[in-house]
Design a protein around this motif. Sequence first.
Motif, PDB file in Angstrom:
ATOM      1  N   SER A  51     -15.096 -13.162   9.782  1.00 53.07           N
ATOM      2  CA  SER A  51     -16.121 -12.993   8.738  1.00 53.07           C
ATOM      3  C   SER A  51     -16.423 -14.309   8.042  1.00 53.07           C
ATOM      4  O   SER A  51     -17.589 -14.652   7.821  1.00 53.07           O
ATOM      5  CB  SER A  51     -15.670 -11.967   7.694  1.00 53.07           C
ATOM      6  OG  SER A  51     -15.508 -10.716   8.285  1.00 53.07           O
ATOM      7  N   GLU A  52     -15.387 -15.051   7.679  1.00 54.72           N
ATOM      8  CA  GLU A  52     -15.574 -16.345   7.023  1.00 54.72           C
ATOM      9  C   GLU A  52     -16.310 -17.314   7.944  1.00 54.72           C
ATOM     10  O   GLU A  52     -17.206 -18.039   7.509  1.00 54.72           O
ATOM     11  CB  GLU A  52     -14.221 -16.937   6.618  1.00 54.72           C
ATOM     12  CG  GLU A  52     -13.532 -16.169   5.511  1.00 54.72           C
ATOM     13  CD  GLU A  52     -12.066 -16.556   5.329  1.00 54.72           C
ATOM     14  OE1 GLU A  52     -11.493 -16.156   4.295  1.00 54.72           O
ATOM     15  OE2 GLU A  52     -11.485 -17.234   6.203  1.00 54.72           O
ATOM     16  N   GLU A  55     -19.977 -16.530   8.103  1.00 56.88           N
ATOM     17  CA  GLU A  55     -20.649 -17.009   6.883  1.00 56.88           C
ATOM     18  C   GLU A  55     -20.860 -18.520   6.939  1.00 56.88           C
ATOM     19  O   GLU A  55     -21.939 -19.017   6.615  1.00 56.88           O
ATOM     20  CB  GLU A  55     -19.825 -16.636   5.656  1.00 56.88           C
ATOM     21  CG  GLU A  55     -20.507 -16.958   4.352  1.00 56.88           C
ATOM     22  CD  GLU A  55     -19.697 -16.487   3.149  1.00 56.88           C
ATOM     23  OE1 GLU A  55     -19.547 -17.300   2.216  1.00 56.88           O
ATOM     24  OE2 GLU A  55     -19.221 -15.355   3.158  1.00 56.88           O
ATOM     25  N   GLN A  61     -21.139 -11.578  11.983  1.00 60.23           N
ATOM     26  CA  GLN A  61     -19.728 -11.528  12.352  1.00 60.23           C
ATOM     27  C   GLN A  61     -19.587 -11.342  13.869  1.00 60.23           C
ATOM     28  O   GLN A  61     -18.715 -11.931  14.490  1.00 60.23           O
ATOM     29  CB  GLN A  61     -19.052 -10.373  11.610  1.00 60.23           C
ATOM     30  CG  GLN A  61     -17.579 -10.257  11.884  1.00 60.23           C
ATOM     31  CD  GLN A  61     -16.936  -9.152  11.066  1.00 60.23           C
ATOM     32  OE1 GLN A  61     -17.473  -8.695  10.073  1.00 60.23           O
ATOM     33  NE2 GLN A  61     -15.762  -8.727  11.486  1.00 60.23           N
TER      34      GLN A  61
END
Length: 144
Positions: A51-52, A55, A61
Amino acid sequence: MDIDFATLAHLAGSAANDAILEQLHEIGHEGVRVSHGYVIQHLVEGSPTVSELGELLGVTQQAASKQLLELERLGYVTRVPDRADSRIRRAELTGRGRRLVDDSRRLRRALDVHGDDAAKRALVRLLDATGGAENVLRRRVVPG
């Protein structure tokens, strides 16, 4: 050549990336693509979750997960449990991934000797003028 500066900079950068990629393949980094570099830049000093990473890359994702899977299959990335919460998996470079980074940097330095300081300053000024320098410094350059 009667080409505007921005287009010429893009074309020269693309040609340089293609040449470096070809050399990487020749020395044993088969399968690696330019787009993998955008992922790897976030693993050099960090261990993001999927997820990070999505971003950071400005992608979904699912897209980030696909890139990580490719890099895992090639042996450049592994996923490890988070130190604080073992349910969370973080992506990290393997030894092979670190060698890819080292080899890429070495090849880029060798290519740098063909440039001159005036050209490099002009490109930095272009980045500054377009607001792109901050993204480069913060490793926030996303695949185009």
